[in-house]
Write a protein that holds these residues in place. Structure first.
Motif, PDB file in Angstrom:
ATOM      1  N   VAL A  68     -78.302 -19.470  77.041  1.00 26.06           N
ATOM      2  CA  VAL A  68     -77.747 -20.420  77.601  1.00 26.06           C
ATOM      3  C   VAL A  68     -78.579 -20.733  78.964  1.00 26.06           C
ATOM      4  O   VAL A  68     -78.929 -20.009  79.590  1.00 26.06           O
ATOM      5  CB  VAL A  68     -76.421 -20.149  77.962  1.00 26.06           C
ATOM      6  N   THR A  69     -78.747 -22.220  78.945  1.00 21.99           N
ATOM      7  CA  THR A  69     -79.302 -22.565  80.349  1.00 21.99           C
ATOM      8  C   THR A  69     -78.330 -23.783  80.762  1.00 21.99           C
ATOM      9  O   THR A  69     -77.677 -24.435  80.136  1.00 21.99           O
ATOM     10  CB  THR A  69     -80.722 -23.494  80.091  1.00 21.99           C
ATOM     11  N   ILE A  70     -78.056 -23.596  82.103  1.00 19.22           N
ATOM     12  CA  ILE A  70     -77.040 -24.632  82.671  1.00 19.22           C
ATOM     13  C   ILE A  70     -77.536 -25.146  83.977  1.00 19.22           C
ATOM     14  O   ILE A  70     -78.672 -24.902  84.671  1.00 19.22           O
ATOM     15  CB  ILE A  70     -75.998 -23.638  83.619  1.00 19.22           C
ATOM     16  N   ILE A  71     -77.237 -26.581  83.810  1.00 21.38           N
ATOM     17  CA  ILE A  71     -77.633 -27.525  84.683  1.00 21.38           C
ATOM     18  C   ILE A  71     -76.474 -27.853  85.739  1.00 21.38           C
ATOM     19  O   ILE A  71     -75.270 -28.484  85.212  1.00 21.38           O
ATOM     20  CB  ILE A  71     -78.028 -29.083  84.033  1.00 21.38           C
ATOM     21  N   GLU A  72     -76.594 -27.811  87.106  1.00 22.47           N
ATOM     22  CA  GLU A  72     -75.499 -27.889  87.977  1.00 22.47           C
ATOM     23  C   GLU A  72     -76.096 -28.659  89.172  1.00 22.47           C
ATOM     24  O   GLU A  72     -76.974 -28.388  89.597  1.00 22.47           O
ATOM     25  CB  GLU A  72     -74.854 -26.475  88.187  1.00 22.47           C
ATOM     26  N   MET A  73     -75.386 -29.712  89.475  1.00 25.15           N
ATOM     27  CA  MET A  73     -75.743 -30.518  90.580  1.00 25.15           C
ATOM     28  C   MET A  73     -75.440 -30.010  91.929  1.00 25.15           C
ATOM     29  O   MET A  73     -76.229 -29.993  93.020  1.00 25.15           O
ATOM     30  CB  MET A  73     -75.073 -32.125  90.581  1.00 25.15           C
ATOM     31  N   ASN A  74     -74.368 -29.248  92.055  1.00 25.68           N
ATOM     32  CA  ASN A  74     -74.087 -28.576  93.401  1.00 25.68           C
ATOM     33  C   ASN A  74     -74.744 -27.360  93.750  1.00 25.68           C
ATOM     34  O   ASN A  74     -74.862 -26.262  92.976  1.00 25.68           O
ATOM     35  CB  ASN A  74     -72.670 -28.206  93.476  1.00 25.68           C
ATOM     36  N   LYS A  75     -75.313 -27.536  94.735  1.00 27.28           N
ATOM     37  CA  LYS A  75     -76.585 -26.306  95.255  1.00 27.28           C
ATOM     38  C   LYS A  75     -75.644 -25.244  95.330  1.00 27.28           C
ATOM     39  O   LYS A  75     -76.069 -23.957  94.897  1.00 27.28           O
ATOM     40  CB  LYS A  75     -77.063 -26.963  96.645  1.00 27.28           C
ATOM     41  N   GLU A  76     -74.651 -24.986  96.131  1.00 28.50           N
ATOM     42  CA  GLU A  76     -73.975 -23.835  95.933  1.00 28.50           C
ATOM     43  C   GLU A  76     -73.270 -23.179  94.897  1.00 28.50           C
ATOM     44  O   GLU A  76     -73.462 -22.000  94.734  1.00 28.50           O
ATOM     45  CB  GLU A  76     -72.689 -23.868  97.406  1.00 28.50           C
TER      46      GLU A  76
END
Length: 231
Positions: A26-34
């Motif tokens: 799995v690879t996750i793309i998340e906009m929120n830095k924290e």
């Protein structure tokens, strides 16, 4: 299987963990830095801080090699766009689209030209509402809902006190729109029943039924034997 997930809120994170537990990459793309930083310590796969509606971010996540892409943020517009881009970059990728607004889901289903970009469309909020309402109306089931079909898979636990325990399936007088799809004895052995199958005295029964007959099914399988039969 290699899966790219867009958005790692509660839904995205749980899906990622379940996939990893089943042995998938799995690879996750998340906009929120924290949030992205936090996730890097919680999951085994790669976590990318970025916007999945950006082609470069999808390419960084190796979308062209992915078997599946799931857009699971709480923003319908972003999820729609990301799935379209993912399908454009990799026509063979299986896309899963989350729509938070049930109204958007119904509108989307009527636009035939868009469906080629989305292999699976789900509205968790709609499913949760349906699940809660069904449990209010007909409580006491372990259930899996099929909202569009107006049907459910439900499970009953049998003991020797149940009237149906030990009876043949053909003698139960099940409603027409109900079908026993599986039975388990008290040792966990699976039985795929026919009409001549004798139900276990103790165990579990799995039934597929339309919503309009669930009360009848519930009454049949929860009815207790008469006292003189128990002796």
């Amino acid at each position: 299987m290699f899966v790219v997930i867009m958005g790692a809120g509660r839904v995205g994170y749980l899906v990622a963990k379940m996939l990893e537990q089943d042995g998938h990459d799995v690879t996750i793309i998340e906009m929120n830095k924290e949030r992205a930083k936090e996730l890097s310590l919680l999951v085994n796969g790669l976590v990318i801080e970025g916007d999945a509606t950006d082609t470069k971010t999808l390419e960084e996540a190796n979308i062209k090699q992915a078997d599946a892409f799931a857009a699971l943020t709480g923003k319908d517009d972003a999820n729609l766009l990301a799935c379209i881009l993912a399908k454009h970059l990799n026509p063979n990728v299986r896309t899963s689209l989350r729509l938070g607004n049930p109204k958007n889901k119904r509108i989307f289903e009527e636009v035939g030209d868009l469906k080629k970009y989305f292999d699976f469309v789900i509205s968790p909020e709609e499913i949760a509402a349906e699940y809660i309402s069904r449990n209010i109306v007909t409580p006491g089931f372990d259930r899996v809902l099929f909202p569009r079909e107006g049907a459910e898979i439900v499970r009953f636990y049998l003991t020797e006190s149940n009237d149906v325990a030990g009876k043949l399936v053909k003698d139960l007088k099940l409603p027409r729109d109900a079908l026993i799809v599986a039975a388990y004895d008290d040792k966990g052995n699976l039985i795929i029943p026919s009409g001549d199958t004798k139900l276990p005295g103790k165990g579990q029964i799995i039934i597929f039924a339309k919503n309009n007959v669930l009360d009848d099914v519930k009454g049949l399988f929860e009815r207790k034997k008469a006292e003189n039969e128990k002796v």
